[in-house]
Design a protein around this motif. Structure first.
Motif, short mmCIF file in Angstrom:
data_model
loop_
_atom_site.label_atom_id
_atom_site.label_comp_id
_atom_site.label_asym_id
_atom_site.label_seq_id
_atom_site.Cartn_x
_atom_site.Cartn_y
_atom_site.Cartn_z
N GLU A 95 -0.05 -8.20 1.12
CA GLU A 95 -0.64 -8.81 2.31
C GLU A 95 -1.26 -7.70 3.14
O GLU A 95 -0.59 -6.74 3.50
CB GLU A 95 0.41 -9.54 3.13
N VAL A 96 -2.55 -7.85 3.45
CA VAL A 96 -3.28 -6.81 4.16
C VAL A 96 -3.78 -7.34 5.49
O VAL A 96 -4.35 -8.44 5.56
CB VAL A 96 -4.48 -6.31 3.33
N ASN A 97 -3.56 -6.57 6.55
CA ASN A 97 -4.13 -6.83 7.87
C ASN A 97 -5.20 -5.77 8.11
O ASN A 97 -5.49 -4.98 7.21
CB ASN A 97 -3.05 -6.79 8.94
N SER A 98 -5.70 -5.67 9.31
CA SER A 98 -6.79 -4.72 9.56
C SER A 98 -6.36 -3.26 9.41
O SER A 98 -7.14 -2.44 8.95
CB SER A 98 -7.38 -4.95 10.95
N SER A 99 -5.14 -2.93 9.79
CA SER A 99 -4.73 -1.52 9.71
C SER A 99 -3.35 -1.33 9.10
O SER A 99 -2.79 -0.23 9.15
CB SER A 99 -4.78 -0.88 11.10
#
Length: 139
Positions: A95-99
């Motif tokens: 799971e990837v968010n912006s940073s």
């Protein structure tokens, strides 16, 4: 209203593309770590980690802090290429968010005498434009 919907759709599309790109970058780091490990190069393997005293590694001996500590522990546990074996990662979830990103996966070592294996949870941060592991919980 149509203009707002179009702008919203464009923004969502851009964000989705960025997350896909970030996911690919993280998976590339994992692939490079596998390659370095399988070449017997622990120092190169460690390039995937945050080079900081705040790096956390959680294993069977509890929480250890620091990039250098983690490197030193790997060198003690895996003193040569035979002990290192052939590493294989399997990513179960990313799971990837912006940073930041969260990853769950399996690891396996193929060695002459045995095949140790287990699971890992990694917390990633994008620091100075580079994705690095900041917390590693491996069992």
């Amino acid at each position: 209203m149509k203009k707002f919907s179009l702008i919203f759709l464009i923004i969502v599309s851009i964000m989705a593309c960025n997350h896909d790109e970030d996911s690919l970058e993280i998976k590339k780091v994992m692939s490079l770590q596998e390659e370095a490990w399988n070449n017997g190069d622990i120092e190169q393997f460690m390039e995937g980690y945050w080079k900081s005293d705040s790096l956390m590694f959680i294993g069977k001996n509890g929480i250890k802090y620091g990039w250098q500590t983690t490197l030193d522990n790997y060198k003690v546990s895996y003193p040569d290429k035979t002990a290192m074996g052939k590493l294989n990662f399997e990513i179960i979830k990313l799971e990837v968010n912006s940073s930041s990103a969260y990853m769950l996966g399996k690891w396996k070592l193929l060695r002459k005498e045995d095949t140790p294996n287990g699971y890992f949870t990694l917390y990633w941060k994008k620091i100075e434009g580079k994705w690095v592991i900041t917390i590693d919980h491996t069992s």
